[in-house]
Scaffold this motif. Sequence first.
Motif, PDB file in Angstrom:
ATOM      1  N   TRP A  38       1.767   0.802   5.388  1.00 49.05           N
ATOM      2  CA  TRP A  38       1.722  -0.294   6.361  1.00 49.05           C
ATOM      3  C   TRP A  38       0.299  -0.825   6.511  1.00 49.05           C
ATOM      4  CZ3 TRP A  38       6.000  -2.628   7.656  1.00 49.05           C
ATOM      5  CH2 TRP A  38       7.191  -1.913   7.662  1.00 49.05           C
ATOM      6  N   VAL A  39      -0.668   0.083   6.649  1.00 50.22           N
ATOM      7  CA  VAL A  39      -2.063  -0.328   6.827  1.00 50.22           C
ATOM      8  C   VAL A  39      -2.554  -1.108   5.612  1.00 50.22           C
ATOM      9  CG1 VAL A  39      -4.432   0.539   7.040  1.00 50.22           C
ATOM     10  CG2 VAL A  39      -2.613   1.505   8.459  1.00 50.22           C
ATOM     11  N   TYR A  40      -2.264  -0.604   4.426  1.00 55.65           N
ATOM     12  CA  TYR A  40      -2.707  -1.276   3.199  1.00 55.65           C
ATOM     13  C   TYR A  40      -2.048  -2.651   3.051  1.00 55.65           C
ATOM     14  CZ  TYR A  40      -4.206  -1.916  -1.597  1.00 55.65           C
ATOM     15  OH  TYR A  40      -4.778  -2.409  -2.739  1.00 55.65           O
ATOM     16  N   THR A  41      -0.763  -2.722   3.301  1.00 55.72           N
ATOM     17  CA  THR A  41      -0.039  -3.992   3.147  1.00 55.72           C
ATOM     18  C   THR A  41      -0.512  -5.024   4.154  1.00 55.72           C
ATOM     19  OG1 THR A  41       1.879  -2.768   2.350  1.00 55.72           O
ATOM     20  CG2 THR A  41       2.251  -5.029   3.036  1.00 55.72           C
ATOM     21  N   SER A  43      -3.455  -5.089   5.665  1.00 59.79           N
ATOM     22  CA  SER A  43      -4.849  -5.469   5.410  1.00 59.79           C
ATOM     23  C   SER A  43      -4.983  -6.395   4.204  1.00 59.79           C
ATOM     24  CB  SER A  43      -5.718  -4.228   5.238  1.00 59.79           C
ATOM     25  OG  SER A  43      -5.341  -3.517   4.087  1.00 59.79           O
ATOM     26  N   THR A  44      -4.112  -6.265   3.219  1.00 61.74           N
ATOM     27  CA  THR A  44      -4.185  -7.155   2.052  1.00 61.74           C
ATOM     28  C   THR A  44      -3.281  -8.373   2.183  1.00 61.74           C
ATOM     29  OG1 THR A  44      -2.448  -5.945   0.878  1.00 61.74           O
ATOM     30  CG2 THR A  44      -4.729  -5.271   0.470  1.00 61.74           C
ATOM     31  N   CYS A  45      -2.333  -8.341   3.115  1.00 67.16           N
ATOM     32  CA  CYS A  45      -1.349  -9.416   3.290  1.00 67.16           C
ATOM     33  C   CYS A  45      -0.583  -9.692   2.002  1.00 67.16           C
ATOM     34  CB  CYS A  45      -2.001 -10.694   3.799  1.00 67.16           C
ATOM     35  SG  CYS A  45      -2.628 -10.568   5.469  1.00 67.16           S
ATOM     36  N   SER A  46      -0.349  -8.632   1.229  1.00 63.82           N
ATOM     37  CA  SER A  46       0.344  -8.805  -0.044  1.00 63.82           C
ATOM     38  C   SER A  46       1.198  -7.590  -0.350  1.00 63.82           C
ATOM     39  CB  SER A  46      -0.675  -9.015  -1.166  1.00 63.82           C
ATOM     40  OG  SER A  46      -0.037  -8.991  -2.413  1.00 63.82           O
TER      41      SER A  46
END
Length: 105
Positions: A38-41, A43-46
């Motif tokens: 969730w955090v990675y998605t 933060s990258t909005c992708s």
Amino acid sequence: GTYYLACLVHVVLVYCTVIWVTAGINPLKFLKDSAELWVYTISTCSSVAAIPINIKVAKEKFNVPETISGFTVPLGSQMNYDGSVILYGCLSVRPSVFLSLWEPW
């Protein structure tokens, strides 16, 4: 703020309910185990950029075989556009509500 709140409501009401009803997984455990994703998605909005992290989380946290996650994760990242639909709703409803307040009647 409206978009992120709508996404949070969507995750809690839709994803957590589906995970609980169909797989019998505790929603809080699901959110905790998938927090890295969730955090990675977010933060990258992708969702496409998050495919490697998604496969890793599926394999390590949820014991999904790599043959299954290797097929379903890229497919799902191309088919699942819930966030886009929520964004379109926020972009179309919020300005119209704001502008209607200024409309002289």
